[in-house]
Write an enzyme that holds these catalytic residues in place. Structure first.
Site, PDB file in Angstrom:
ATOM      1  N   HIS A 166       0.813  -1.224   0.000  1.00 46.56           N
ATOM      2  CA  HIS A 166       0.000   0.000   0.000  1.00 46.56           C
ATOM      3  C   HIS A 166       0.849   1.277   0.000  1.00 46.56           C
ATOM      4  O   HIS A 166       0.719   2.102  -0.908  1.00 46.56           O
ATOM      5  CB  HIS A 166      -0.999  -0.038   1.174  1.00 46.56           C
ATOM      6  CG  HIS A 166      -1.643   1.278   1.463  1.00 46.56           C
ATOM      7  ND1 HIS A 166      -2.480   1.907   0.570  1.00 46.56           N
ATOM      8  CD2 HIS A 166      -1.556   2.100   2.542  1.00 46.56           C
ATOM      9  CE1 HIS A 166      -2.885   3.066   1.093  1.00 46.56           C
ATOM     10  NE2 HIS A 166      -2.338   3.208   2.288  1.00 46.56           N
TER      11      HIS A 166
ATOM     12  N   HIS B  23       3.778   6.935   5.308  1.00 44.10           N
ATOM     13  CA  HIS B  23       2.622   7.704   5.775  1.00 44.10           C
ATOM     14  C   HIS B  23       1.790   6.973   6.829  1.00 44.10           C
ATOM     15  O   HIS B  23       1.093   7.611   7.605  1.00 44.10           O
ATOM     16  CB  HIS B  23       1.744   8.155   4.600  1.00 44.10           C
ATOM     17  CG  HIS B  23       0.854   7.086   4.047  1.00 44.10           C
ATOM     18  ND1 HIS B  23       1.219   6.282   2.991  1.00 44.10           N
ATOM     19  CD2 HIS B  23      -0.392   6.688   4.412  1.00 44.10           C
ATOM     20  CE1 HIS B  23       0.238   5.437   2.727  1.00 44.10           C
ATOM     21  NE2 HIS B  23      -0.748   5.653   3.570  1.00 44.10           N
TER      22      HIS B  23
ATOM     23  N   GLU C 101       0.903   5.745  12.612  1.00 46.64           N
ATOM     24  CA  GLU C 101      -0.405   5.193  12.931  1.00 46.64           C
ATOM     25  C   GLU C 101      -0.313   3.709  13.315  1.00 46.64           C
ATOM     26  O   GLU C 101      -0.970   3.271  14.245  1.00 46.64           O
ATOM     27  CB  GLU C 101      -1.298   5.372  11.694  1.00 46.64           C
ATOM     28  CG  GLU C 101      -2.769   5.567  11.931  1.00 46.64           C
ATOM     29  CD  GLU C 101      -3.127   6.551  13.025  1.00 46.64           C
ATOM     30  OE1 GLU C 101      -2.301   7.397  13.404  1.00 46.64           O
ATOM     31  OE2 GLU C 101      -4.263   6.437  13.520  1.00 46.64           O
ATOM     32  N   ASP C 102       0.522   2.958  12.607  1.00 46.75           N
ATOM     33  CA  ASP C 102       0.486   1.497  12.719  1.00 46.75           C
ATOM     34  C   ASP C 102       1.660   0.865  13.458  1.00 46.75           C
ATOM     35  O   ASP C 102       1.698  -0.351  13.601  1.00 46.75           O
ATOM     36  CB  ASP C 102       0.419   0.871  11.312  1.00 46.75           C
ATOM     37  CG  ASP C 102      -0.900   1.188  10.618  1.00 46.75           C
ATOM     38  OD1 ASP C 102      -1.837   1.591  11.335  1.00 46.75           O
ATOM     39  OD2 ASP C 102      -0.980   1.033   9.403  1.00 46.75           O
TER      40      ASP C 102
ATOM     41  N   ASP D 216      -3.211   8.640  -1.028  1.00 45.72           N
ATOM     42  CA  ASP D 216      -3.525   7.524  -0.130  1.00 45.72           C
ATOM     43  C   ASP D 216      -4.972   7.086  -0.374  1.00 45.72           C
ATOM     44  O   ASP D 216      -5.270   5.902  -0.551  1.00 45.72           O
ATOM     45  CB  ASP D 216      -3.331   8.010   1.316  1.00 45.72           C
ATOM     46  CG  ASP D 216      -3.712   6.972   2.351  1.00 45.72           C
ATOM     47  OD1 ASP D 216      -3.437   5.769   2.113  1.00 45.72           O
ATOM     48  OD2 ASP D 216      -4.264   7.356   3.404  1.00 45.72           O
TER      49      ASP D 216
ATOM     50  N   ASP E  21     -20.450  16.516 -25.247  1.00 45.75           N
ATOM     51  CA  ASP E  21     -18.999  16.432 -25.075  1.00 45.75           C
ATOM     52  C   ASP E  21     -18.560  15.067 -24.570  1.00 45.75           C
ATOM     53  O   ASP E  21     -17.688  14.948 -23.731  1.00 45.75           O
ATOM     54  CB  ASP E  21     -18.504  17.553 -24.160  1.00 45.75           C
ATOM     55  CG  ASP E  21     -19.307  17.611 -22.867  1.00 45.75           C
ATOM     56  OD1 ASP E  21     -20.220  16.777 -22.700  1.00 45.75           O
ATOM     57  OD2 ASP E  21     -19.008  18.471 -22.027  1.00 45.75           O
TER      58      ASP E  21
HETATM   59 MN    MN Z   1      -2.656   4.637   3.960  1.00 41.22          MN
END
Ligand code: MN
Length: 735
Positions: A51, A76, A80-81, A143, A263
């Site tokens: 990811h 990123h 968090e993880d 993301d 269009d």
């Molecule tokens: Mn992510």
């Protein structure tokens, strides 16, 4: 593709647009992230590192951002993880990279439910405001794009929820930042989960007619290409189909069929300069029949987000209409990649340093005009000038407050009843003091109680918004009149004492109405109440009252002195000898002590002159020269006031300066004024003002205001002036 191959591809992509990229650091970021996520798996069962690698790939491929952004994209989800934090990333990489990673994590942590339009707009502003560095929101959008691409592994509930969020928040932000490619992808992916039937209907019909459409596109593209070659205009032509969500909106909101969409096909011609844009337009209108009312010049008038192009719609050879967009290479990049393109230009340009940091945004803003643009500028300004803060209510509504706002501002912005009953506040589930400053994204909860005694006066100092302050004042005004009067009264009395005044003076029946008029309140209680709730200050009230009292006292004293004088004069007729007393200005007024004396303006007497006094109403004794025509005229015309005329004389101890005036009549000549000034100066006259004018028959008139010691001094000055050649007459004016 193996993870290593995927990483190699990332390096190649980065190097293709940024040969100077810090590949060493990017590799370290990849290895660091790989370690952080080593125990994690994605919903698809793949290793988690897939990811962040894919997100970095989007950041590189779609947005062409700098090395720091690639590093941050790779890491990123690390904060968090895993165990790592801002400090560690800052140490291993750089403070900027750590800020970027933390910024993205903050946005990830935010929870939002879907709301009405105004709320969504506030949410979008909040996200932009929270991303102090615009790269944070760019990475976050990348993301989100990868998460949307891999949404099939999520539960249906999660799919719907994330898709709605993407459609309502991230796609509009991408649009606002001018990133059309990102926006289309986000919208199409969201539509797939939000209305699978509608999405399928459109994509399958496009698929059905794909051979027909492809042939048409290829043929048209060739026609345009060939004609431009003949005209020797250097160009590139791209053809594309309208993207599904855009078709979906036209079909459902304007109730059209696929064939009615004008269009559906668009060709884009990218040329070298603005002049060629208009040349190409001419060529296209020559090749195909233009459809009336469909030409738009966004080069002359750019869209609020900076978009520039010429648009026209024409009828193709097979009866299929299509749109042609004509633009330069720079316009093209800005249209496709939005602010990211500006970022790139800044990187390559001279920019750099803190000063040039927002240069590109400024440039973008300078191009904005019109009301729509104002809104856009305002949104970006949230980021740049941070004059607002966005916080959540416990049920997910966003409140927009001035920067530095406290729970008090928040409570009153919800409702004045909430503010008035507030007894405490929680921010992000923790009890806080009421003066704590709220930050973007805080969840604020107000604790209220029915038994609350209402707001405290201190809140007026803590609240930042005028809305809160005025509501608090309102409360004090209404709810607490008794208490306000008591508080106001004690503040007023303290201030009065401080100024050396007494309540007795204020309450005097002939004075009080004048005082109330001066402070503009009907009664003392009203004044106290106003001071009590903070609508008026005790200082202001007392200073106005003091001024008024001084005026009244002065008037009364003068009145009294004049009265006494009149009485004494009547006495004196029966009783001799007259007692004489001295005044301050060297004037002896018969029978009066220290009376107020002023010299009349008409004849300006000086010591030595014969003088006479007149008892005025309220201003003491006015002194005239005995030969002043005004005085004799007054005595003649108002015999009933004869009693007010009194004898005055010069004492032996007089002041050392008296103001008086002299008038000269002269034969005009050059240097006259110069010689007059010399005469004045040698006789020690202190001149206050001179007014000269020449007449048509060569005479000069002068009026001189000056200070003299006494009549003798004045006579010396006048003699000196008389000796000046050309001076014909020297007089003292009277009347
Ligand atoms: Mn992510």
């Amino acid at each position: 593709m193996t993870i290593q191959e995927q990483y190699q591809q990332l390096e190649q992509t980065v190097l293709s647009y940024n040969p100077g990229a810090d590949i060493q650091k990017i590799r370290e970021a990849f290895e660091f992230a790989d370690k952080c996520h080593s125990q994690q798996k994605r919903k698809s069962g793949e290793p988690y590192i897939i990811h962040p690698l894919a997100v970095a790939q989007i950041v590189a491929e779609e947005l062409k951002l700098d090395s720091e952004s690639i590093e941050a994209a790779l890491m990123h989800d690390c904060i968090e993880d895993s165990e790592t934090d801002h400090d560690e990333i800052s140490r291993l990489f750089s403070p900027t990279v750590a800020d970027l990673v933390e910024g993205v994590s903050k946005l990830t942590r935010m929870q939002y439910a879907t709301k009405e339009d105004e709320q969504m707009e506030n949410l979008r502003k909040m996200l932009i405001a929270m991303s102090k560095d615009i790269r944070v929101i760019l990475i976050k959008i990348s993301d989100r794009l990868h998460n949307m691409r891999t949404m099939e592994y999520q539960t249906p509930v999660k799919q719907k929820q994330k898709s709605l969020e993407t459609m309502e928040i991230y796609a509009p932000i991408a649009h606002r930042l001018g990133m059309q490619r990102m926006k289309w992808q986000l919208e199409d992916l969201s539509l797939k989960y939000l209305d699978p039937v509608g999405f399928h209907e459109i994509t399958s019909r496009l698929d059905e007619r794909k051979p027909e459409y492809d042939a048409f596109m290829a043929k048209t593209q060739k026609q345009i290409d060939r004609r431009l070659e003949e005209m020797h205009i250097s160009h590139v032509v791209y053809g594309r189909m309208k993207h599904p969500y855009s078709i979906y909106r036209k079909m459902f909101s304007q109730n059209k069929s696929l064939d009615e969409i004008l269009d559906l096909f668009a060709f884009r011609v990218v040329v070298d300069n603005v002049g060629d844009c208009y040349n190409v337009l001419g060529v296209v209108h020559d090749l195909y029949k233009p459809i009336l009312g469909r030409f738009k010049d966004y080069i002359g008038t750019p869209k609020p987000n900076g978009y520039q192009s010429l648009h026209t719609t024409v009828m193709g050879s097979d009866g299929l209409p299509f749109e042609v967009q004509i633009r330069t290479q720079e316009m093209h990049e800005i249209a496709e990649y939005g602010v990211a393109a500006h970022w790139k230009y800044k990187q390559n340009g001279q920019g750099g340093g803190a000063e040039g940091r927002y240069e590109w945004v400024r440039r973008l803003l300078e191009n904005q005009e019109g009301t729509d643009a104002e809104e856009y500028i305002h949104t970006l300004r949230v980021d740049l000038f941070s004059d607002e803060v966005f916080v959540f209510t416990p049920n997910g509504d966003v409140q927009n407050l001035p920067a530095g706002a406290t729970p008090i501002d928040f409570a009153y912005s919800v409702h004045s009843a909430v503010g008035n009953r507030m007894v405490g506040a929680k921010v992000n589930n923790r009890i806080v003091t009421l003066d704590c400053q709220l930050k973007n994204g805080d969840i604020v909860e107000i604790i209220t109680s029915k038994s609350s005694k209402g707001p405290s006066r201190d809140w007026l100092k803590i609240a930042r918004s005028s809305e809160a302050r005025s509501k608090i004042r309102q409360w004090f005004k209404k709810e607490r009149r008794e208490e306000n009067i008591a508080n106001g009264r004690s503040a007023f009395e303290a201030e009065l004492k401080h100024a050396g005044l007494s309540m007795k003076e204020v309450l005097a029946p002939d004075v009080l109405p004048l005082l109330m008029k001066r402070v503009a309140y009907a009664t003392l209680d009203d004044l106290y109440a106003a001071i009590g709730y903070g609508g008026f200050t005790a200082q202001k009230a007392v200073s106005r009252i003091q001024g008024e009292l001084n005026r009244v006292n002065k008037q009364q004293q003068a009145e009294k002195a004049a009265q006494e004088l009149l009485e004494e004069k009547q006495e004196e007729k029966k009783q001799e000898p007259v007692k004489t007393r001295r005044s301050e200005q060297g004037i002896i007024v018969e029978g009066l002590d220290n009376c107020l004396v002023k010299f009349s303006k008409c004849c300006t007497p000086v010591p030595g002159d014969d003088i006479v006094g007149f008892i005025t109403r309220g201003y003491g004794v006015s002194v005239h020269r005995a030969d002043c025509p005004n005085a004799s005229e007054a005595r003649r015309s108002a015999p009933e006031q004869e009693g007010r005329w009194i004898d005055v004389s010069w004492g032996d101890k007089v002041n050392d300066k008296y103001q008086t005036s002299i008038e000269l009549v002269c034969k005009d000549r050059s240097n006259l004024l110069l010689d007059v000034s010399a005469a004045l100066s040698t006789s020690n006259a202190f001149v206050i003002g001179v007014h000269c004018r020449s007449t048509e028959d060569d005479f000069a008139m002068m009026h001189i205001d000056l200070h003299v010691r006494d009549g003798k001094h004045l006579q010396t000055i006048m003699n000196k002036l008389h000796q000046v050649s050309g001076v014909l007459k020297v007089t003292r004016p009277a009347g």
